[in-house]
Design an enzyme around this catalytic site. Sequence first.
Site, PDB file in Angstrom:
ATOM      1  N   SER A  68       0.802  -1.233   0.000  1.00 35.42           N
ATOM      2  CA  SER A  68       0.000   0.000   0.000  1.00 35.42           C
ATOM      3  C   SER A  68       0.834   1.282   0.000  1.00 35.42           C
ATOM      4  O   SER A  68       0.274   2.363  -0.195  1.00 35.42           O
ATOM      5  CB  SER A  68      -0.950   0.020   1.189  1.00 35.42           C
ATOM      6  OG  SER A  68      -2.016  -0.854   0.936  1.00 35.42           O
ATOM      7  N   LYS A  71       0.388   3.377  -2.939  1.00 36.34           N
ATOM      8  CA  LYS A  71      -0.761   4.293  -3.076  1.00 36.34           C
ATOM      9  C   LYS A  71      -0.319   5.760  -3.062  1.00 36.34           C
ATOM     10  O   LYS A  71      -0.990   6.617  -3.633  1.00 36.34           O
ATOM     11  CB  LYS A  71      -1.775   4.028  -1.945  1.00 36.34           C
ATOM     12  CG  LYS A  71      -2.436   2.641  -2.051  1.00 36.34           C
ATOM     13  CD  LYS A  71      -3.240   2.307  -0.801  1.00 36.34           C
ATOM     14  CE  LYS A  71      -3.891   0.925  -0.912  1.00 36.34           C
ATOM     15  NZ  LYS A  71      -4.555   0.495   0.323  1.00 36.34           N
ATOM     16  N   TYR A 193      -3.635  -2.109 -10.257  1.00 41.13           N
ATOM     17  CA  TYR A 193      -3.537  -1.991  -8.787  1.00 41.13           C
ATOM     18  C   TYR A 193      -2.636  -3.087  -8.204  1.00 41.13           C
ATOM     19  O   TYR A 193      -1.734  -2.818  -7.401  1.00 41.13           O
ATOM     20  CB  TYR A 193      -4.945  -2.033  -8.176  1.00 41.13           C
ATOM     21  CG  TYR A 193      -4.934  -2.063  -6.666  1.00 41.13           C
ATOM     22  CD1 TYR A 193      -4.452  -0.984  -5.933  1.00 41.13           C
ATOM     23  CD2 TYR A 193      -5.374  -3.187  -5.961  1.00 41.13           C
ATOM     24  CE1 TYR A 193      -4.413  -1.013  -4.545  1.00 41.13           C
ATOM     25  CE2 TYR A 193      -5.344  -3.227  -4.579  1.00 41.13           C
ATOM     26  CZ  TYR A 193      -4.859  -2.148  -3.878  1.00 41.13           C
ATOM     27  OH  TYR A 193      -4.807  -2.180  -2.502  1.00 41.13           O
ATOM     28  N   TYR A 245      -4.508   3.911   8.230  1.00 45.15           N
ATOM     29  CA  TYR A 245      -5.849   3.321   8.295  1.00 45.15           C
ATOM     30  C   TYR A 245      -6.537   3.695   9.590  1.00 45.15           C
ATOM     31  O   TYR A 245      -6.474   4.827  10.032  1.00 45.15           O
ATOM     32  CB  TYR A 245      -5.792   1.796   8.087  1.00 45.15           C
ATOM     33  CG  TYR A 245      -5.125   1.462   6.790  1.00 45.15           C
ATOM     34  CD1 TYR A 245      -5.677   1.890   5.597  1.00 45.15           C
ATOM     35  CD2 TYR A 245      -3.936   0.776   6.752  1.00 45.15           C
ATOM     36  CE1 TYR A 245      -5.068   1.624   4.386  1.00 45.15           C
ATOM     37  CE2 TYR A 245      -3.311   0.497   5.533  1.00 45.15           C
ATOM     38  CZ  TYR A 245      -3.891   0.927   4.368  1.00 45.15           C
ATOM     39  OH  TYR A 245      -3.278   0.671   3.196  1.00 45.15           O
ATOM     40  N   VAL A 263       1.094  -3.786   3.791  1.00 46.46           N
ATOM     41  CA  VAL A 263       1.037  -5.087   4.466  1.00 46.46           C
ATOM     42  C   VAL A 263       2.304  -5.924   4.260  1.00 46.46           C
ATOM     43  O   VAL A 263       2.432  -6.997   4.848  1.00 46.46           O
ATOM     44  CB  VAL A 263      -0.218  -5.916   4.081  1.00 46.46           C
ATOM     45  CG1 VAL A 263      -1.479  -5.289   4.621  1.00 46.46           C
ATOM     46  CG2 VAL A 263      -0.288  -6.147   2.588  1.00 46.46           C
TER      47      VAL A 263
HETATM   48  O1  DON Z   1      -5.087  -4.619  -1.605  1.00 48.09           O
HETATM   49  C1  DON Z   1      -4.378  -5.411  -1.021  1.00 48.09           C
HETATM   50  O2  DON Z   1      -4.861  -6.316  -0.430  1.00 48.09           O
HETATM   51  C2  DON Z   1      -2.876  -5.275  -0.994  1.00 48.09           C
HETATM   52  N1  DON Z   1      -2.339  -5.508  -2.252  1.00 48.09           N
HETATM   53  C3  DON Z   1      -2.414  -3.980  -0.447  1.00 48.09           C
HETATM   54  C4  DON Z   1      -2.963  -3.740   0.903  1.00 48.09           C
HETATM   55  C5  DON Z   1      -2.092  -3.053   1.863  1.00 48.09           C
HETATM   56  O3  DON Z   1      -0.883  -3.005   1.817  1.00 48.09           O
HETATM   57  C6  DON Z   1      -2.835  -2.501   2.976  1.00 48.09           C
HETATM   58  N2  DON Z   1      -1.964  -1.828   3.860  1.00 48.09           N
HETATM   59  N3  DON Z   1      -1.669  -1.957   4.971  1.00 48.09           N
END
Ligand code: DON
Length: 310
Positions: A68, A71, A193, A245, A263
């Site tokens: 993320s 982003k 994405y 978040y 993540v």
């Molecule tokens: O959308 C997802 O599930 C992941 N590719 C990215 C999510 C993410 O890193 C959320 N952050 N903490």
Amino acid sequence: MNKNIIDLQGKLEALLLAQRDNFHQGKVADYIPALAVVKPDLMGISVATIDGKVVGAGDYQHAFSIQSISKVFGLVMAINRIGDSIWQRVRMEPSGQPFNSIIQLQSEKGIPRNPVINAGAILVSDILTSHFSSSKLAFLTFIRKLAGNENISIDNQVYLSEVKHGHLNAALAHLMKSFGNIDSKVQDVLSHYFTQCSISMNCEQLAQSLLFLANKGIDPRTEKVICSARDAHRVNAILSTSGMYDQSGEFAFSVGLPAKSGVGGGLISIVPGYGVICAWSPPLNHYGNSVVGMNLVASIAEELGLSIYH
Ligand code: DON
């Protein structure tokens, strides 16, 4: 090496040592199986400053999945491409929900709360997919230029794992499409994405590549304008209110810096007028934020008095 650098280096090493056993307090993300194989005890931190210092400790040159954190780059690219009209399609409010929540999106008619929750980042991915002939290449080129490294690339195992397990992200995209807030084909938007989430970088590269956000939109190394000062301010504001978040309030309360987690265990934090901190440790808390990463950023911010609220 000058004394300031030696002092900072010593501080980072001492902070890492203090965190050595705390990775046990979190859990490595396993909802994308390719992320679950990363060693939980790896940890690193890097600080890049706008006056040219780059210091790191631990596994700061070990590449990880930026997830993320991508982003932030996507948002800057989308703002640069379509300007203020982006704010008609995504808002700038904290969500108070987990990063992948679908609940608000239905009642708020397909308009995501902000660009750094999954729904918002998928919306941004739609803008990029619709406005670049090859958005994935444009994204990679943007990051490579900022990091000054042509070898930054996509981890294909992570990408395939994301595609296979991305049902909730697909649901978010389809819901926005049903409300008319996605222009491109859902499959193409998701592919963009998942690609940007699957990029691998290390702490040192991430810290350096985001220096423009600490310097009113200008990359201090090249003096190139990456975005306007107003948009750098806006991105930092969104990272302050939503980048961690549903733990953004607590992070502002205890650390006081714009930040974005992923993540993969990465965490970047912008210190306007000073530089960028990037910490990495894979085990996460239940909000999806790196446990040790947060501790490291909190400690260095406190030691150096970096909070923007002082
Ligand atoms: O959308 C997802 O599930 C992941 N590719 C990215 C999510 C993410 O890193 C959320 N952050 N903490």
